[in-house]
Design a protein around this motif. Structure first.
Motif, PDB file in Angstrom:
ATOM      1  N   SER B  59      37.824  30.145  30.555  1.00 14.84           N
ATOM      2  CA  SER B  59      38.253  29.501  31.786  1.00 14.84           C
ATOM      3  C   SER B  59      37.184  29.729  32.849  1.00 14.84           C
ATOM      4  N   ARG B  61      37.647  31.196  35.563  1.00 16.95           N
ATOM      5  CA  ARG B  61      37.856  32.564  36.081  1.00 16.95           C
ATOM      6  C   ARG B  61      37.121  33.590  35.223  1.00 16.95           C
ATOM      7  N   ALA B  62      37.260  33.312  33.918  1.00 16.08           N
ATOM      8  CA  ALA B  62      36.581  34.218  33.003  1.00 16.08           C
ATOM      9  C   ALA B  62      35.084  34.083  33.143  1.00 16.08           C
ATOM     10  N   ALA B  65      33.964  35.732  36.158  1.00 18.07           N
ATOM     11  CA  ALA B  65      33.974  37.191  35.945  1.00 18.07           C
ATOM     12  C   ALA B  65      32.728  37.624  35.204  1.00 18.07           C
ATOM     13  N   LEU B  66      32.380  36.873  34.152  1.00 16.76           N
ATOM     14  CA  LEU B  66      31.200  37.210  33.351  1.00 16.76           C
ATOM     15  C   LEU B  66      29.924  37.065  34.193  1.00 16.76           C
ATOM     16  N   LYS B  68      29.739  37.454  37.296  1.00 13.70           N
ATOM     17  CA  LYS B  68      29.727  38.597  38.216  1.00 13.70           C
ATOM     18  C   LYS B  68      29.183  39.845  37.511  1.00 13.70           C
ATOM     19  N   ILE B  69      29.643  39.956  36.261  1.00 16.41           N
ATOM     20  CA  ILE B  69      29.154  41.092  35.475  1.00 16.41           C
ATOM     21  C   ILE B  69      27.641  40.982  35.336  1.00 16.41           C
TER      22      ILE B  69
END
Lengths: 723, 187
Positions: B59, B61-62, B65-66, B68-69
Motif C-alpha cells: 500500500s 502507507r507501507a 514507511a519503507l 522513511k526507513i
C-alpha cells in the motif's frame, strides 16, 4: 596481713600491681578513646558512604537518563525506530493480524530459550521486510542493551504497538492500549513516553515479564526533523545500581548498602567487600517491610542508629530516604559493629600483649629489685639469726651490693664487729680480772691464814707471856728456893767429899781382894788343865783297849768335859775379877774425880748462890717487863683477829668477784667471738693486776688491734663461708 | 551486445524522437535509445520483475514507511532496506555501466513498478521515487515515455547535471515493468 607478708613477695607484687594497673589504665583509656574515635569515624564513614551511594546511584541513573535523552534524538535510534515501526506498518498492511504473524515468526518460531530469544535475528519471513529489518538491527540493539546492562528494549509506534522488543517477551508485537497485553509499568511507561517529550523512569519493582526488580526508563524518539516517531523503553534491572551500591568504599570494614523501594521492600543489598562474607540475602535480610525500611523511607535527613540484624549481628546503621530518577527510595548503609571496632579489638590484643609483656618485665624487675633488697636483708637476717641463735658474733656479712641495703648491712656488720671486738676485749679483760680475782682470793686466803696464824701465834705468845710471867714469878721464887738449895747443896757437896774419901779406901780393899781371888782362880785353872790332860791320856788308853776300853773312854770324855767346864768357869771368873778390878780402878778414878767434882761443886755452888741472888733481883725486874709485854701482846692479838676477819672479808669478796667473773665469762662464753682469748683465768701478779687495771680501756685497744687477725680464726672462716 | 542495443536504440529513437521536446538535453536521442535498449538487459529486467513480485501488494502507507526507513538508512550509510538494494548484483551492473560511460553518467537508478528502488549505482536519498517525475512521468506513461529534468548546476562538481528517465519494459512483451533514471554530466 600486709605486715606479715614477706618483702620478697610484697615488693614485686606492689611493683607489679602499680605497673600493671597503670598500663591497664592507659590501655583501658586508650581502648575507650579509640572505641569512641572509631564510632565517630564509623558515623562519619557511614554518612560519607550514604552520601556517596546516593550520589553514585543518582549519577548512574542520571547517566542512564542522559543516555535515554541521547537515544531520544539519536540518528541511529531514530532510524532503528523508524525501521521497526515502518516494518510493522508493512506487516500491518500486508498481513491481516500482524501480532499473530510476528509472534509466530519471532516467538513461536523461536527455537531459543525464552531468555535468549534475542538470538533469533531473522524470522522465516519472505513476505515483509520486517525480518530483514529486524535482522539488520538486532545485533546493534543487542550491543546497546548489553552495553547498558538492560534486560530488554521495547519500541512502541505512535499507535501504541510494541513493534519491537529485543528479547521477544509477552509484550512483543502487542498493543499497549487494550488488547491481550495487561497494563503494566511497561505499558504505562511507553504511554508516558508517547505522550511526553522527556525521559522518565518507573520505580524499581518486580516486573512479572522478567521476574526481577526492574525500572523502566522510557523516552519518545524523534526523527531528524524533530517529529516524534515512537518511543523506546528500556528495562533496567536493579543490578544496574550495583556499581553505585556495591562499590568498595575502601574502609577497613565492609559497608553494607540496602535500597528499599517506596513500598518498603528491600530491593538490593550489597556488601562492598567480597571478602566480607555477607551474601546479598544476608545483607537484605529482614529489611523488607520492616520498621527500619519505613523509617528509612520517612527520614529526610540521615539518621544513625545501632541495630541488631535478623541473624543477631550487631550493626551500626545509618539511613535516609533518597530520590533516584524522580522516585523515592530508602537507603540504608551499615557496617558490622565488630568490624568497626576491629581496631579496638586489635588494640585490645596489642594492649593485652603489652600488659603481659609489662607484667613479665615488671615481675622480673620487681623480683630483681626485691631480690637485690631482700637477699642482702635475708642474708643479714640469717646471719643475725645465726648470731642470735649461736650467740656467734664472729660471723660477718658478705654483702656485695652498694645500695642503701648493702650500706645498712655493712653498718650492721660494723656494729656487730664493734660488739664482737668489744666483747673480745671485755672477755680478755674479764679473764684477766678473773685471774686477778682468783689471785686476790688466794692472797686474801693466805692473808687470812697468816692472820690466823699470827693471831694464834699472838695467842700463844700471850699465853707464853702469861706463862713466862708465871714462870718468872715462879722463877723468882725458885731462884730464892735455889739459893736455899744451893746453900744446902754446898753442904751436901762438902759431905760428899768426905764420903768419897771413904769410898776410895773401900775400893782399895776390894782391889786387893780381887787380886787374891785371881791367884786362886789361877790355881783352879791349872788344875782344870791337868785334869783335861789326864782325861786325854785316859781316852788314848781307852782306845788302845778297844772294846773293853769303850766304857772308860766315855768316862774320860766326861772328865774332860768337866775339866773344860772348870777351865771355862775359871776363865769367866778371872775375867769377872779382872773386870771388877778394872771397875774398881775406874771407881777410884771416878771417886777421885767425884771428889774433885764435889769440891768444884762446892765452889761453884757458892758462886751459884751469889748468882741466884742476882737472878732473883733480875727476875723481879723481868716480871715487871713481862706484865708490860703481856698487855702489848693482847693488843696485837686483837689486831691479828681483826686482820683475820678482814682478810676473810677480802677473800669472800675476791671469791664473789671470781664467781661473778666466772658467770660473766660463762655468759661471754656463750658468744662465739672472733678473738681466740682463752676462757681460763690467767694467773696474774698483783703488779699485773695493777697494770691491767691501769690499761683497762679496752675499746682503745680495739683500734690498735688488727681486725684481720681476728677474722682469721677457723670458725670465723666457716661462718664467713656460710654467709 | 552493445552494438545490438545501439541498433535497437536507433530504431526506438527513430520512432519516438519527434515526440520529445527539443529542450536543453545533455543526452541526445541516440544515446537515450542506446540506454533504453541496454535497460532491457536480462540482469535489469530480472531484478525489476523479482522486486515487482514483492512490492505489488504494498500500500502507499507501507511504501511511505519503507521510504522513511530508507531515508533513515541513508543517514547511516546503509541499513536492512537500503543495503540489500545497494549491494545487489543489479546495482553492481549499473555501477559498471556508469564506470564505462567515460564521465557521461553520474548515476543510474533503477525503479520497480511502484517506484521503489531496485538498484542504483550510488545511494539515493529516497527509496520511493513514485511521487517524483522520474517515475510518475515515465512508468505510467507507457513504453516510450522519456523524461528530461531541468539542467542544474552542481557547484560541488562544477558541472551541469540532468536526469534522464525512461521506462524499463519487458523486452518480450514491451510491457513497462519499471523505470530507469540516468544522471548525466556536462562540463
Amino acid at each position: 596481713m600486709l605486715a606479715s607478708t614477706r618483702l620478697a613477695i610484697k615488693l614485686p607484687a606492689a611493683f607489679l600491681a602499680l605497673t600493671v594497673s597503670s598500663v591497664l589504665l592507659v590501655a583501658i583509656i586508650s581502648y575507650m578513646f579509640l572505641r569512641n574515635d572509631l564510632r565517630i569515624q564509623a558515623d562519619f564513614a557511614l554518612t560519607n558512604a550514604a552520601n556517596q551511594r546516593t550520589a553514585d546511584a543518582q549519577e548512574t541513573l542520571s547517566g542512564v537518563e542522559s543516555l535515554l535523552e541521547l537515544l531520544s534524538r539519536d540518528v541511529a535510534v531514530s532510524s532503528f525506530v523508524n525501521s521497526m515501526t515502518g516494518a510493522f506498518i508493512v506487516v500491518d498492511e500486508t498481513q491481516s493480524d500482524p501480532t499473530t504473524y510476528l509472534r509466530k515468526l519471532f516467538v513461536d518460531g523461536n527455537s531459543n530459550a525464552p531468555a535468549q530469544r534475542y538470538l533469533l535475528a531473522e524470522g522465516a519471513d519472505d513476505l515483509t521486510p520486517y525480518s530483514a529489518l529486524h535482522a539488520g538491527w538486532q545485533d546493534w540493539v543487542t550491543r546497546l542493551v548489553q552495553h547498558v546492562g538492560a534486560r530488554d528494549l521495547y519500541v512502541a509506534d505512535l499507535d501504541g504497538n510494541i513493534v519491537y522488543s529485543w528479547n521477544k517477551g509477552s509484550e512483543f508485537a502487542q498493543s499497549i492500549n487494550g488488547g491481550s497485553l495487561p497494563q503494566s509499568a511497561l505499558t504505562a511507561q511507553l504511554n508516558r513516553a508517547l505522550t511526553s517529550d522527556g525521559v522518565s523512569f518507573t520505580s524499581f519493582e518486580v516486573y512479572s515479564g522478567l521476574n526481577e526488580h526492574i525500572s523502566f526508563g522510557s523516552v519518545p524518539v524523534f526523527d531528524n526533523e524533530g517529529a516524534k516517531i515512537g518511543a523506546i523503553a528500556i528495562a533496567f534491572p536493579i543490578s544496574m545500581l550495583d556499581g553505585a551500591l556495591a562499590k568498595p568504599m575502601g574502609m577497613h570494614y565492609s559497608v553494607h548498602t540496602i535500597l528499599v523501594s517506596k513500598n518498603g521492600e528491600a530491593l538490593v543489598g550489597h556488601d562492598d567487600d567480597a571478602a566480607g562474607g555477607h551474601s546479598d540475602e544476608d545483607v537484605m535480610g529482614g529489611i523488607s517491610n520492616s520498621e527500619l525500611a519505613q523509617a528509612a523511607l520517612a527520614a529526610s535527613t540521615l539518621v544513625e542508629i545501632d541495630r541488631t540484624r535478623f541473624d543477631g549481628l550487631e550493626m551500626v546503621t545509618t539511613y535516609r530516604s533518597v530520590e533516584l530518577a524522580g522516585q523515592k527510595y530508602g537507603l540504608i548503609v551499615e557496617a558490622e559493629k565488630e568490624q568497626v571496632f576491629a581496631k579496638a579489638g586489635q588494640l585490645r590484643l596489642v594492649m593485652g600483649g603489652i600488659v603481659l609483656a609489662v607484667l613479665a618485665l615488671s615481675a622480673l624487675v620487681g623480683l630483681w629489685v626485691a631480690r637485690s633488697i631482700v637477699r642482702p636483708l635475708d642474708k643479714m637476717r640469717e646471719t643475725l639469726d645465726t648470731m642470735a641463735q649461736n650467740k656467734d658474733l664472729s660471723a660477718r656479712f658478705n654483702v656485695e651490693s652498694n645500695d642503701e641495703v648493702g650500706a645498712s648491712a655493712r653498718a650492721v656488720g660494723a656494729i656487730v664487729e664493734v660488739m664482737d671486738q668489744t666483747l673480745i676485749s671485755f672477755r680478755r679483760e674479764t679473764v684477766g680480772v678473773s685471774g686477778v680475782a682468783q689471785e686476790l682470793s688466794h692472797l686474801a686466803q693466805g692473808l687470812a691464814a697468816n692472820a690466823e696464824i699470827q693471831a694464834e701465834a699472838v695467842e700463844e705468845l700471850s699465853a707464853a707471856a702469861e706463862e713466862t710471867n708465871q714462870q718468872v714469878q715462879s722463877g723468882s721464887a725458885a731462884a730464892k728456893d735455889m739459893g736455899r738449895l744451893a746453900s744446902a747443896t754446898y753442904s751436901v757437896a762438902q759431905e760428899g767429899k768426905e764420903k768419897v774419901t771413904r769410898m776410895v779406901s773401900a775400893m782399895s780393899d776390894i782391889s786387893q781382894s780381887s787380886e787374891e781371888i785371881g791367884k786362886t782362880i789361877k790355881v783352879i785353872d791349872e788344875i782344870a788343865f791337868q785334869t783335861n790332860l789326864l782325861a786325854l791320856n785316859a781316852a788314848v788308853e781307852a782306845a788302845r783297849a778297844g772294846t773293853h776300853g769303850r766304857g772308860f773312854s766315855v768316862v774320860a770324855q766326861e772328865v774332860r768335859n768337866l775339866a773344860a767346864r772348870s777351865a771355862k768357869a775359871a776363865q769367866e771368873t778371872r775375867s769377872l775379877i779382872e773386870k771388877s778390878a778394872n771397875q774398881v780402878r775406874l771407881g777410884v778414878d771416878v771417886s777421885n774425880d767425884t771428889f774433885t767434882a764435889f769440891d768444884n761443886i762446892a765452889n761453884d755452888v757458892g758462886k751459884v748462890v751469889t748468882l741466884i741472888q742476882d737472878i732473883v733481883q733480875s727476875v723481879d725486874e723481868q716480871a715487871k717487863s713481862v706484865t708490860h709485854m703481856n698487855t702489848a701482846i693482847s693488843s696485837v692479838a686483837q689486831i691479828a683477829r681483826d686482820s683475820t676477819s678482814q682478810a676473810d672479808l677480802i677473800a669472800q669478796t675476791a671469791e664473789n668477784l671470781t664467781g661473778t667473773n666466772a658467770s660473766l665469762l660463762k655468759h661471754l662464753g656463750q658468744f662465739r667471738l672472733s678473738g681466740g682469748i682463752p676462757d681460763q683465768p690467767v694467773t696474774m701478779s698483783t703488779s699485773d693486776l695493777r697494770k691491767g687495771r691501769g690499761s683497762s680501756s679496752a675499746p682503745s685497744n680495739l683500734s690498735t688491734r688488727p681486725a684481720r687477725s681476728v677474722m682469721n680464726i677457723d670458725h670465723d672462716e666457716r661462718s664467713f663461708g656460710s654467709f | 551486445m552493445k552494438k545490438i542495443y545501439r541498433f535497437l536504440a536507433v530504431l526506438i529513437v527513430g520512432g519516438a524522437g519527434a515526440a520529445v521536446a527539443q529542450d536543453a538535453r545533455l543526452l541526445d536521442e541516440v544515446q537515450v535509445a542506446q540506454y533504453r535498449a541496454w535497460a532491457q538487459s536480462p540482469e535489469i529486467v530480472a531484478a525489476v520483475q523479482a522486486q515487482n513480485k514483492e512490492t505489488t501488494e504494498y500500500s502507499e502507507r507501507a511504501i511511505l514507511a519503507l521510504d522513511k526507513i530508507w531515508r533513515g538508512e541513508v543517514i547511516l550509510n546503509g541499513g536492512p532496506i537500503m543495503s540489500p538494494v545497494m549491494d545487489s548484483p543489479v546495482s553492481d551492473f549499473l555501477r559498471a555501466e556508469v564506470a564505462e560511460s567515460h564521465g557521461i553518467l553520474s548515476e543510474i537508478i533503477l525503479m520497480d513498478a511502484k517506484g521503489l528502488n531496485v538498484g542504483a549505482s550510488s545511494p539515493t536519498s529516497d527509496f520511493w521515487q513514485g511521487d517524483e517525475s522520474k517515475h510518475s512521468e515515465t512508468y505510467p506513461k507507457g513504453f516510450y515515455a522519456v523524461h528530461y529534468s531541468e539542467v542544474e548546476f552542481d557547484s560541488s562538481t562544477q558541472s551541469y547535471q540532468q536526469q534522464v528517465s525512461f521506462v524499463v519494459a519487458d523486452p518480450l512483451t514491451q510491457t513497462p515493468i519499471g523505470a530507469m533514471t540516468l544522471g548525466v554530466y556536462r562540463r
